[in-house]
Motif scaffolding. Structure first.
Motif, PDB file in Angstrom:
ATOM      1  N   ILE A 518      35.000  25.180  24.002  1.00 39.64           N
ATOM      2  CA  ILE A 518      34.907  26.570  24.424  1.00 39.64           C
ATOM      3  C   ILE A 518      34.213  26.667  25.780  1.00 39.64           C
ATOM      4  CG2 ILE A 518      32.700  26.953  23.231  1.00 39.64           C
ATOM      5  CD1 ILE A 518      33.662  29.826  22.632  1.00 39.64           C
ATOM      6  N   ASN A 519      34.675  27.589  26.607  1.00 43.16           N
ATOM      7  CA  ASN A 519      34.053  27.849  27.908  1.00 43.16           C
ATOM      8  C   ASN A 519      32.657  28.415  27.674  1.00 43.16           C
ATOM      9  OD1 ASN A 519      34.519  27.853  30.784  1.00 43.16           O
ATOM     10  ND2 ASN A 519      34.447  30.080  30.687  1.00 43.16           N
ATOM     11  N   LYS A 551      35.225  33.621  27.058  1.00 40.48           N
ATOM     12  CA  LYS A 551      34.696  34.701  27.887  1.00 40.48           C
ATOM     13  C   LYS A 551      34.178  34.114  29.197  1.00 40.48           C
ATOM     14  CE  LYS A 551      33.292  37.976  24.274  1.00 40.48           C
ATOM     15  NZ  LYS A 551      32.149  38.734  23.706  1.00 40.48           N
ATOM     16  N   ASN A 552      33.828  34.995  30.116  1.00 38.27           N
ATOM     17  CA  ASN A 552      33.318  34.539  31.410  1.00 38.27           C
ATOM     18  C   ASN A 552      31.994  33.813  31.271  1.00 38.27           C
ATOM     19  OD1 ASN A 552      35.489  35.845  32.479  1.00 38.27           O
ATOM     20  ND2 ASN A 552      34.332  37.325  33.679  1.00 38.27           N
ATOM     21  N   VAL A 553      31.854  32.757  32.044  1.00 38.04           N
ATOM     22  CA  VAL A 553      30.550  32.139  32.284  1.00 38.04           C
ATOM     23  C   VAL A 553      30.160  32.562  33.691  1.00 38.04           C
ATOM     24  CG1 VAL A 553      29.261  29.987  32.557  1.00 38.04           C
ATOM     25  CG2 VAL A 553      30.993  30.185  30.762  1.00 38.04           C
ATOM     26  N   VAL A 554      29.079  33.312  33.791  1.00 40.58           N
ATOM     27  CA  VAL A 554      28.665  33.887  35.069  1.00 40.58           C
ATOM     28  C   VAL A 554      27.521  33.077  35.652  1.00 40.58           C
ATOM     29  CG1 VAL A 554      27.778  35.958  36.219  1.00 40.58           C
ATOM     30  CG2 VAL A 554      29.386  36.176  34.311  1.00 40.58           C
ATOM     31  N   PHE A 555      27.599  32.806  36.942  1.00 33.97           N
ATOM     32  CA  PHE A 555      26.562  32.038  37.622  1.00 33.97           C
ATOM     33  C   PHE A 555      25.710  32.966  38.483  1.00 33.97           C
ATOM     34  CE2 PHE A 555      30.269  29.369  36.867  1.00 33.97           C
ATOM     35  CZ  PHE A 555      29.708  28.357  36.098  1.00 33.97           C
ATOM     36  N   ARG A 556      24.517  32.522  38.778  1.00 35.65           N
ATOM     37  CA  ARG A 556      23.545  33.371  39.446  1.00 35.65           C
ATOM     38  C   ARG A 556      23.996  33.801  40.839  1.00 35.65           C
ATOM     39  NH1 ARG A 556      19.894  37.162  38.518  1.00 35.65           N
ATOM     40  NH2 ARG A 556      21.273  38.090  40.079  1.00 35.65           N
ATOM     41  N   ASP A 557      24.870  33.060  41.480  1.00 41.67           N
ATOM     42  CA  ASP A 557      25.321  33.426  42.821  1.00 41.67           C
ATOM     43  C   ASP A 557      26.536  34.344  42.808  1.00 41.67           C
ATOM     44  OD1 ASP A 557      27.353  31.726  42.085  1.00 41.67           O
ATOM     45  OD2 ASP A 557      27.197  30.400  43.825  1.00 41.67           O
ATOM     46  N   GLY A 558      26.931  34.830  41.603  1.00 39.69           N
ATOM     47  CA  GLY A 558      28.072  35.730  41.507  1.00 39.69           C
ATOM     48  C   GLY A 558      29.387  35.035  41.228  1.00 39.69           C
ATOM     49  N   SER A 559      29.399  33.706  41.241  1.00 43.20           N
ATOM     50  CA  SER A 559      30.597  32.967  40.844  1.00 43.20           C
ATOM     51  C   SER A 559      30.781  33.117  39.333  1.00 43.20           C
ATOM     52  CB  SER A 559      30.458  31.484  41.199  1.00 43.20           C
ATOM     53  OG  SER A 559      30.257  31.302  42.586  1.00 43.20           O
ATOM     54  N   PHE A 560      31.991  32.855  38.847  1.00 45.82           N
ATOM     55  CA  PHE A 560      32.215  32.875  37.404  1.00 45.82           C
ATOM     56  C   PHE A 560      33.479  32.096  37.077  1.00 45.82           C
ATOM     57  CE2 PHE A 560      34.870  36.430  38.748  1.00 45.82           C
ATOM     58  CZ  PHE A 560      36.004  36.287  37.951  1.00 45.82           C
ATOM     59  N   THR A 561      33.610  31.737  35.814  1.00 50.58           N
ATOM     60  CA  THR A 561      34.852  31.157  35.328  1.00 50.58           C
ATOM     61  C   THR A 561      35.158  31.725  33.952  1.00 50.58           C
ATOM     62  OG1 THR A 561      36.004  29.127  34.660  1.00 50.58           O
ATOM     63  CG2 THR A 561      33.609  29.132  34.440  1.00 50.58           C
ATOM     64  N   TYR A 567      36.090  31.675  40.063  1.00 46.54           N
ATOM     65  CA  TYR A 567      35.797  32.406  41.302  1.00 46.54           C
ATOM     66  C   TYR A 567      34.569  31.806  41.959  1.00 46.54           C
ATOM     67  CZ  TYR A 567      33.998  35.997  44.433  1.00 46.54           C
ATOM     68  OH  TYR A 567      33.501  36.649  45.538  1.00 46.54           O
ATOM     69  N   LEU A 568      34.727  31.373  43.201  1.00 50.71           N
ATOM     70  CA  LEU A 568      33.617  30.824  43.975  1.00 50.71           C
ATOM     71  C   LEU A 568      33.150  31.865  44.982  1.00 50.71           C
ATOM     72  CD1 LEU A 568      34.677  27.137  44.728  1.00 50.71           C
ATOM     73  CD2 LEU A 568      32.643  27.861  43.496  1.00 50.71           C
ATOM     74  N   SER A 569      31.957  32.403  44.751  1.00 49.73           N
ATOM     75  CA  SER A 569      31.458  33.453  45.640  1.00 49.73           C
ATOM     76  C   SER A 569      31.122  32.913  47.024  1.00 49.73           C
ATOM     77  CB  SER A 569      30.221  34.115  45.029  1.00 49.73           C
ATOM     78  OG  SER A 569      29.139  33.212  44.985  1.00 49.73           O
ATOM     79  N   THR A 571      32.812  31.203  48.938  1.00 56.04           N
ATOM     80  CA  THR A 571      33.952  31.338  49.850  1.00 56.04           C
ATOM     81  C   THR A 571      34.813  32.549  49.509  1.00 56.04           C
ATOM     82  OG1 THR A 571      35.239  29.861  48.428  1.00 56.04           O
ATOM     83  CG2 THR A 571      34.084  28.869  50.291  1.00 56.04           C
ATOM     84  N   ASP A 572      34.380  33.322  48.502  1.00 51.56           N
ATOM     85  CA  ASP A 572      35.123  34.499  48.050  1.00 51.56           C
ATOM     86  C   ASP A 572      36.561  34.110  47.726  1.00 51.56           C
ATOM     87  OD1 ASP A 572      35.462  37.154  47.355  1.00 51.56           O
ATOM     88  OD2 ASP A 572      35.945  37.807  49.375  1.00 51.56           O
ATOM     89  N   THR A 573      36.699  33.050  46.901  1.00 47.12           N
ATOM     90  CA  THR A 573      38.007  32.470  46.606  1.00 47.12           C
ATOM     91  C   THR A 573      38.196  32.285  45.103  1.00 47.12           C
ATOM     92  OG1 THR A 573      37.823  31.224  48.681  1.00 47.12           O
ATOM     93  CG2 THR A 573      39.583  30.572  47.162  1.00 47.12           C
ATOM     94  N   PHE A 574      39.415  32.579  44.620  1.00 53.93           N
ATOM     95  CA  PHE A 574      39.783  32.331  43.233  1.00 53.93           C
ATOM     96  C   PHE A 574      40.622  31.061  43.152  1.00 53.93           C
ATOM     97  CE2 PHE A 574      38.937  36.873  43.136  1.00 53.93           C
ATOM     98  CZ  PHE A 574      38.292  37.038  41.920  1.00 53.93           C
ATOM     99  N   TYR A 575      40.409  30.290  42.068  1.00 59.36           N
ATOM    100  CA  TYR A 575      41.176  29.065  41.851  1.00 59.36           C
ATOM    101  C   TYR A 575      41.779  29.059  40.453  1.00 59.36           C
ATOM    102  CZ  TYR A 575      38.868  27.033  45.966  1.00 59.36           C
ATOM    103  OH  TYR A 575      38.413  26.791  47.229  1.00 59.36           O
ATOM    104  N   ASP A 576      42.981  28.517  40.349  1.00 63.67           N
ATOM    105  CA  ASP A 576      43.579  28.218  39.061  1.00 63.67           C
ATOM    106  C   ASP A 576      42.999  26.878  38.609  1.00 63.67           C
ATOM    107  OD1 ASP A 576      45.286  27.143  37.036  1.00 63.67           O
ATOM    108  OD2 ASP A 576      46.859  28.515  37.663  1.00 63.67           O
ATOM    109  N   MET A 577      42.314  26.857  37.477  1.00 65.61           N
ATOM    110  CA  MET A 577      41.604  25.648  37.066  1.00 65.61           C
ATOM    111  C   MET A 577      42.532  24.537  36.603  1.00 65.61           C
ATOM    112  SD  MET A 577      38.147  27.091  35.266  1.00 65.61           S
ATOM    113  CE  MET A 577      37.343  25.489  35.309  1.00 65.61           C
TER     114      MET A 577
END
Length: 620
Positions: A518-519, A551-561, A567-569, A571-577
């Protein structure tokens, strides 16, 4: 021509200041994130911030101006060197809250020394010649500057600087809304606005936050947060109460990253004991660490509170007087004895204060252990575990025991104590030293877990074991890429997907085991424990891993998966994992991004305004 020469001599200090500072700050910007650095995008905001200081200087007389600019140069240089040193390990920049708790770094001298580079002193090289040069030209044919000219220069510098900065700040606020107020991604701000603007903004936000803490949160925002917490509760049916009445032994392992599990080097298993333990437990192999600047203390904070760490600095210092709905307090209310174990200084990370707030009955620290064997920073894991067994046996059951290891702490600089573990080609490298350190800790964990079994403790206890944070920073990516047979340099998404820690939950009869993919993140440990031990799970921001969908795993810098996209904050970029390819933002991803920022803001509001105290009292 004479007037121009005289003007140049009169303002040689200012000309030198702007030129040198531009060079320093732009080179510094390129060192922070070289792969995304752009001279053209950073030049304007850096110049603008320097012009603000130049504007102040021109209204001073000659003697005061040179002193002011010299001090500015000195302070900026110190911040540059400090930021770079801090960034090499934490991948973040220094802020006022970090400086407030920064005295802790003094206790880890080897860690700081290993991060500092003598080449950083190049930033201070100008101090050798700048004073003699300025003194040589400053008073030769100096122009007697009229007040009207000084004021005109002040207006020119100020207006130009303000115009450029307004545009830069506005563009950034449009690109990443709420970034300037929350500062959840400080490195990105430095990349876009430069070091001076970042530190100006940090100072402003720190002062505003200090004032804002004294102002009650609005009823609307309070209700919004309360609703989120209520809706975040998971319906528990799977394994509910499966561990009720049992002891809980939770072990937080220093710098244990998931890539070491089931990995070999030269035919040798790096973590043979944990590999076996994983087969006897529920092994969560897709768990991310979610720490910020607080490092180990952030991991402790999340697993015991299911709240996000502070955006800057350590919650252990900033919010040590808050009320918490913490795990030890929850266990204590259910009749459990609670104790924390760590063979280091009791005051480190303010643990002697915060553990009382969390509800630990006892805190066994350096004062309670015989410091008979040192490895790395302090008491060896071997001695720590051996002595902790007797302390565990003295606790009245049922109990919650929280143990934190130490020997595998960065910079892994005690290889002679780690034993004979051959790392081959990585001998003498940071990765090689880390593999030796974590192998040493694995050996001690194996002996400790075996002793728990032989002493009869294991049959009445659930054991939760997890890593606290990363071990290898990206400036050592080449070694790790080679070890993992990956291409170097790794892409951002490849690196992000590596930032995982193992988590294992061992049940007494081992009837519940297997791999769970699980994520997940560290925020989810406490809600999961609540389900297993049938504890109240209100006001938690994580999820129960046995009863939740992805569900989302949120990181302190605003990134999440969310497990499918990342989402990498930075570079403000979304990636297909699944493909590691960039994807365009759609409405669903935009909503998840908004939700991630909301969660961080909710957690920050809870901490800043001590809302859990209010929520608890209103529910009585």
């Amino acid at each position: 021509m004479d007037k121009i020469n005289t003007f140049i001599r009169t303002y040689i200090d200012l000309i030198l200041y702007i030129t040198l500072m531009l060079i320093k700050v732009i080179i510094y910007g390129s060192e922070m994130r070289a792969e995304y650095f752009s001279y053209t995008s950073l030049f304007s905001p850096v110049l603008a911030s320097l012009l603000f200081l130049a504007a102040i200087s021109v209204i001073l007389n000659r003697k005061k101006r040179i002193g002011f600019l010299y001090i500015c140069n000195l302070l900026i240089t110190l911040f540059i060197i400090g930021d770079l040193t801090y960034f090499r390990y934490f991948k973040d920049v220094i802020s006022i809250p970090i400086l407030i708790s920064g005295l802790q770094l003094g206790a880890v001298k080897s860690s700081v020394a290993s991060l500092f580079k003598f080449t950083d002193l190049i930033y201070a090289a100008d101090f050798i010649f700048i004073l003699p040069l300025v003194n040589r030209y400053k008073y030769k044919n100096g122009l007697d500057v009229r007040k009207s000219l000084s004021f005109s220069l002040f207006l020119v510098f100020f207006v130009i600087g303000l115009s450029i900065n307004v545009k830069a700040f506005y563009s950034l606020s449009k690109e990443q809304p709420r970034l300037l107020s929350t500062m959840y991604n400080k490195v990105y701000i430095v990349r876009k606005l430069g070091i001076l603007n970042y530190h100006f903004l940090d100072f402003y936000n720190s002062m505003y936050s200090s004032i804002n803490r004294r102002i009650p949160v609005s009823k609307t925002k309070e209700a919004e947060i309360k609703t989120f917490l209520q809706n975040n509760s998971t319906n528990t049916y799977n394994l509910s109460g499966a561990a009720q009445g049992k002891n809980l032994i939770m072990i937080q392992v220093e710098a244990l990253q998931d890539f070491t599990i089931n990995s070999k080097i030269n035919g040798q298993e790096i973590t043979p004991n944990l590999n076996k333990w994983a087969t006897r437990s529920v092994y969560f192999n897709n768990m991310y660490y979610q720490i910020a600047a607080g490092g180990t203390s952030d991991a402790e904070f999340m697993t015991n509170n299911s709240l996000y760490p502070a955006p800057s600095g350590s919650a252990y210092f900033l919010y040590s007087s808050n009320e918490f709905n913490s795990m030890p307090k929850n266990f204590k209310a259910s009749g459990y004895n609670t104790a924390a174990f760590h063979g280091y200084r009791e005051t480190f990370w303010n643990r002697n204060v915060i553990y009382k707030q969390f509800g630990f009955n006892n805190y066994y620290n350096e004062n309670d252990y015989n410091i008979d064997d040192n490895v790395g920073l302090g008491l060896s894991d071997k001695s720590f575990f051996n002595q902790s067994i007797d302390k565990l046996k003295s606790l009245n059951s049922p109990y919650y025991a929280f143990l934190i290891t130490l020997s595998s702490h960065f910079p892994y600089d005690d290889p002679s104590k780690y034993g004979d573990f051959n790392v081959g080609a990585y001998e003498g490298s940071l990765l090689g030293d880390y593999l030796k350190a974590i192998h040493y800790t694995d050996v001690q964990l194996g002996m400790f877990l075996d002793k728990l079994d032989s002493e009869g403790i294991l049959k009445d206890s659930v054991v939760v074991l997890y890593g606290d944070h990363y071990a290898i920073t990206r400036n050592h990516e080449k070694e790790l890429s080679q070890f993992l047979n990956k291409t170097s340099p790794m892409s951002d998404i490849e690196w992000a997907k590596l930032q995982k820690i193992p988590m294992m939950i061992h049940f007494p009869d081992e009837s519940i085991k297997g791999v769970n993919s699980i994520n997940a993140g560290q925020m989810d440990i406490y809600p999961t424990i609540c389900n297993l031990f049938n504890l109240p799970s209100k006001n938690l921001m994580g999820k129960d891993l046995f009863n939740s969908e992805q569900k989302n795993v949120v990181f302190r810098d605003g990134s999440f998966t969310d497990g499918n996209y990342y989402y990498l904050s930075q570079t403000d970029t979304f990636y297909d994992m699944s493909t590691n390819k960039k994807v365009e933002e759609n409405e669903d991803l935009k909503n998840k991004k908004e939700n991630a920022i909301n969660q961080l803001e909710y957690s920050d509001a809870i901490l800043k305004h001590n809302l859990l105290k209010k929520f608890e009292s209103s529910s009585d």
